[in-house]
Design an enzyme around this catalytic site. Structure first.
Site, PDB file in Angstrom:
ATOM      1  N   ILE A   1       0.835  -1.339  -0.076  1.00  0.00           N
ATOM      2  CA  ILE A   1      -0.144  -0.001   0.181  1.00  0.00           C
ATOM      3  C   ILE A   1       0.859   1.209   0.021  1.00  0.00           C
ATOM      4  CG2 ILE A   1      -0.298   0.091   2.657  1.00  0.00           C
ATOM      5  CD1 ILE A   1      -3.436   0.848   1.901  1.00  0.00           C
ATOM      6  N   HIS A   2       0.399   2.264  -0.763  1.00  0.00           N
ATOM      7  CA  HIS A   2       1.029   3.617  -0.892  1.00  0.00           C
ATOM      8  C   HIS A   2       0.057   4.787  -1.257  1.00  0.00           C
ATOM      9  CE1 HIS A   2       1.473   1.574  -4.773  1.00  0.00           C
ATOM     10  NE2 HIS A   2       1.711   2.638  -5.353  1.00  0.00           N
ATOM     11  N   GLN A   3       0.343   5.591  -0.539  1.00  0.00           N
ATOM     12  CA  GLN A   3      -0.525   6.831  -0.787  1.00  0.00           C
ATOM     13  C   GLN A   3       0.198   7.758  -1.647  1.00  0.00           C
ATOM     14  OE1 GLN A   3      -3.507   8.510  -0.372  1.00  0.00           O
ATOM     15  NE2 GLN A   3      -3.376   9.825   1.408  1.00  0.00           N
TER      16      GLN A   3
END
Ligand SMILES: [Zn+2]
Length: 170
Positions: free
Chosen positions: A127-129
């Protein structure tokens, strides 16, 4: 104008998203977002390190100063995160916006997470924003199909500018 960016820095940097360097089910490519924290800030293009997440320059930016907020833990989905991980990712997102406003005078931002490979996530398993600064009159959010656009500043210079200013905002 040819794309000077990838030739300038790709040979000695990890490639996150393209071709054989992209971690996919069935290949043994190491997840870049798991590997980056072991590097120095300079080599990993890390802007800041939190307790449960860190801030890194995107190697394939949609715009100058495009940051990624990554959990240290290798989980894919927003629902997999602990409360404290989720909170820290959003604290780092907010802090990144303040730093980008101070350093670059960004007028706006595109924030977001692609969830799952079908959504367009390059590294769907971790996950990465995205934090993409915007300026009045700049290009569209995703003007690029398969090609990195020419950017006004080298990633290393941008990383240093943001890292040096990280503690200057609340
Ligand atoms: Zn990972």
């Amino acid at each position: 104008m040819p794309d000077g960016w990838s030739r300038l820095w790709a040979p000695h940097r990890m490639s996150y998203l393209s071709g054989e360097n992209r971690p996919l089910p069935g290949n043994d490519v190491v997840c870049p977002f798991c590997a980056v924290p072991a590097l120095s800030d300079e080599d990993g293009l890390i802007v800041a390190r939190g307790k449960e997440a860190y801030v890194v320059m995107n190697l394939y930016p949609y715009n100058a100063g495009h940051l990624l907020i990554c959990a240290y833990r290798h989980v894919a989905d927003l629902t997999d995160l602990s409360d404290s991980e989720r909170n820290e990712i959003f604290e780092l997102t907010s802090h990144s916006m303040k730093v980008l406003r101070m350093v670059s005078g960004a007028n706006g931002f595109n924030l977001g997470m692609n969830q799952g490979a079908v959504s367009g996530a390059g590294v769907a398993a971790h996950i990465h924003q995205h934090v993409v600064p915007r300026w009045a009159g700049d290009a569209n959010f995703m003007p690029i199909i398969g090609q990195t656009k020419v950017l006004p500043q080298l990633l290393q210079e941008t990383r240093a500018a943001l890292a040096n200013s990280w503690d200057l905002v609340d």
